[in-house]
Scaffold this active site. Structure first.
Site, PDB file in Angstrom:
ATOM      1  N   ASP A 141      39.760 -30.826  31.352  1.00 35.04           N
ATOM      2  CA  ASP A 141      38.432 -31.382  31.599  1.00 35.04           C
ATOM      3  C   ASP A 141      38.119 -31.470  33.083  1.00 35.04           C
ATOM      4  O   ASP A 141      39.006 -31.383  33.940  1.00 35.04           O
ATOM      5  CB  ASP A 141      38.293 -32.763  30.948  1.00 35.04           C
ATOM      6  CG  ASP A 141      39.281 -33.787  31.498  1.00 35.04           C
ATOM      7  OD1 ASP A 141      40.452 -33.412  31.718  1.00 35.04           O
ATOM      8  OD2 ASP A 141      38.891 -34.952  31.703  1.00 35.04           O
ATOM      9  N   GLU A 155      41.318 -36.368  30.913  1.00 38.21           N
ATOM     10  CA  GLU A 155      42.066 -36.990  32.002  1.00 38.21           C
ATOM     11  C   GLU A 155      41.161 -37.692  32.990  1.00 38.21           C
ATOM     12  O   GLU A 155      41.567 -38.659  33.632  1.00 38.21           O
ATOM     13  CB  GLU A 155      42.906 -35.922  32.723  1.00 38.21           C
ATOM     14  CG  GLU A 155      43.906 -36.462  33.728  1.00 38.21           C
ATOM     15  CD  GLU A 155      43.340 -36.647  35.137  1.00 38.21           C
ATOM     16  OE1 GLU A 155      44.014 -37.294  35.960  1.00 38.21           O
ATOM     17  OE2 GLU A 155      42.224 -36.142  35.414  1.00 38.21           O
TER      18      GLU A 155
END
Length: 387
Positions: A103, A161
């Site tokens: 991400d 994350e």
């Protein structure tokens, strides 16, 4: 079409974009065909052009999973939510875990990817180039091209994350597939200026509260001002001398900073409460309990409430696999001055380091960019270490 290019596909998929992803029409919806054996630079470019803001990683996870299953038959591959995991099972004496998140932070008018320079001076610009799709590209390249590594390998490409810790994909993997996080060394391919950053600092946030008595400001002598009472807290912060300990030959730098102050009721009221929020960054030779005890000592006499904390990770450079990586890098490791997911692996007993292309100072910025020379350097070092 070059290997690793994206194939535009205006499909009738999800209509609402994840937070931070530009609305449909401003960026094409793409399905990606990834060539994992291609130059890691081209693989980075392909990954960057797949928007994957936290919570919207399905497209990139699909692309990674499909490519690993098709191009790396020597790997066992599993899907866990929008995380993709792959590993060798060669019966080697040791195992190295390589981890990277898929991400990014919200796009800031910095997609699609652009390029400047050429040859050894080429630079890739765009969201995720540094944090951390160039590291992911290196991992994917290794996964496809190292069929007979000297250590067994586990590759962990995970989601979420960049947002609140409880949604971090590593937490879900640890609950549901804990054996996939086992090993003798973890390498998190977060940006580290293509140098080995060993371990990481711990972090703790506390609130230091002062109280008083409300009164009308026209009759202030009848009250007690809680904001004024916070002056000794700020003085202690201003006079604080942080430790700079050396651990395994690496120097860490601690810090203690006020990051927010709040208080006040109205423009004509003596405030009866003030809260100073403080962040402590501490070296990994301290536990969370040590850090809390230290802060309570610093702010003795005041009400202290711990609001958040995460332990650090010791460098672990004396572990055999870590020493091999340092030798392969032909450079001096440095201390990681910050917190990363290496701490999650260290908590499981794995020595852990950060090693990836790009400068951490560019992460999360509109100007995010990475030198292609660093991408190739990281791929070369890890290949020498693992082959």
């Amino acid at each position: 079409m070059r290997s690793g290019e994206l194939v535009p596909a205006f499909s009738a998929g999800r209509t609402a974009a994840p937070p931070g992803v530009p609305p449909r029409g401003s960026l094409p919806v793409v399905t990606a065909s990834l060539d994992l054996t291609a130059d890691p630079v081209e693989l980075t470019a392909a990954l960057v052009d797949i928007p994957s803001v936290s919570g919207g990683e399905k497209a990139i996870a699909d692309a990674v999973e499909q490519a690993l299953r098709a191009q790396a038959p020597h790997l066992e591959v599993v899907r866990n939510g929008d995380a993709v995991l792959a590993r060798t099972n060669l019966g080697r004496a040791s195992r190295v875990v390589l981890a990277g998140h898929l991400d990014t932070v919200p796009i800031n008018d910095n997609l699609p990817l652009t390029r400047t320079g050429s040859g050894a001076d080429e630079i890739l610009h765009g969201c995720g180039t540094v944090d951390m799709k160039s590291g992911d590209a290196v991992m994917l390249h290794l996964a496809a091209t190292l069929a007979e590594p000297r250590h067994d390998l586990t590759f962990v490409f995970y989601d979420c994350e960049e947002i609140e810790a409880e949604r971090n994909g590593l937490n879900r993997i640890e609950r549901e597939l804990p054996d996939w996080l086992a090993g003798d060394l973890a390498v998190v391919c977060e940006p580290s200026n293509a140098a080995i950053e060993a371990g990481c600092q711990g972090t703790m946030r506390v609130e230091v509260r002062t109280t008083g008595t409300r009164a009308h400001t026209a009759r202030a002598w009848m009250g007690e001002n809680a904001i004024h009472a916070a002056q000794p807290v700020l003085q202690r912060l201003g006079e604080y001398t942080p430790r700079n300990p050396v651990i395994d030959g690496l120097q860490y730098r601690e810090g203690l900073q006020a990051v927010r102050i709040s208080g006040g009721v109205a423009g004509n009221v003596v405030p009866d409460e003030c809260v100073v929020a403080v962040n402590h960054r501490f070296a990994p030779d301290k536990s969370l309990d040590d850090a809390e005890a230290h802060l309570r000592e610093v702010f003795d006499g005041f009400e202290v409430t711990v609001t958040d904390g995460a332990p650090g990770a010791l460098p672990g450079l004396t572990a055999p696999a870590a020493a091999e990586l340092v030798e392969a890098s032909a450079s001096e490791p440095v201390a990681k001055l910050g917190w990363t997911d290496v701490a999650r692996f260290a908590a499981r007993g794995l020595p852990a380091v950060n090693f990836g292309p790009g400068s951490p100072t560019l992460a999360h910025t509109k100007q995010e960019h990475v030198a292609t020379a660093e991408i190739r350097h990281c791929a070369d070092v890890l290949t020498r270490f693992l082959r």
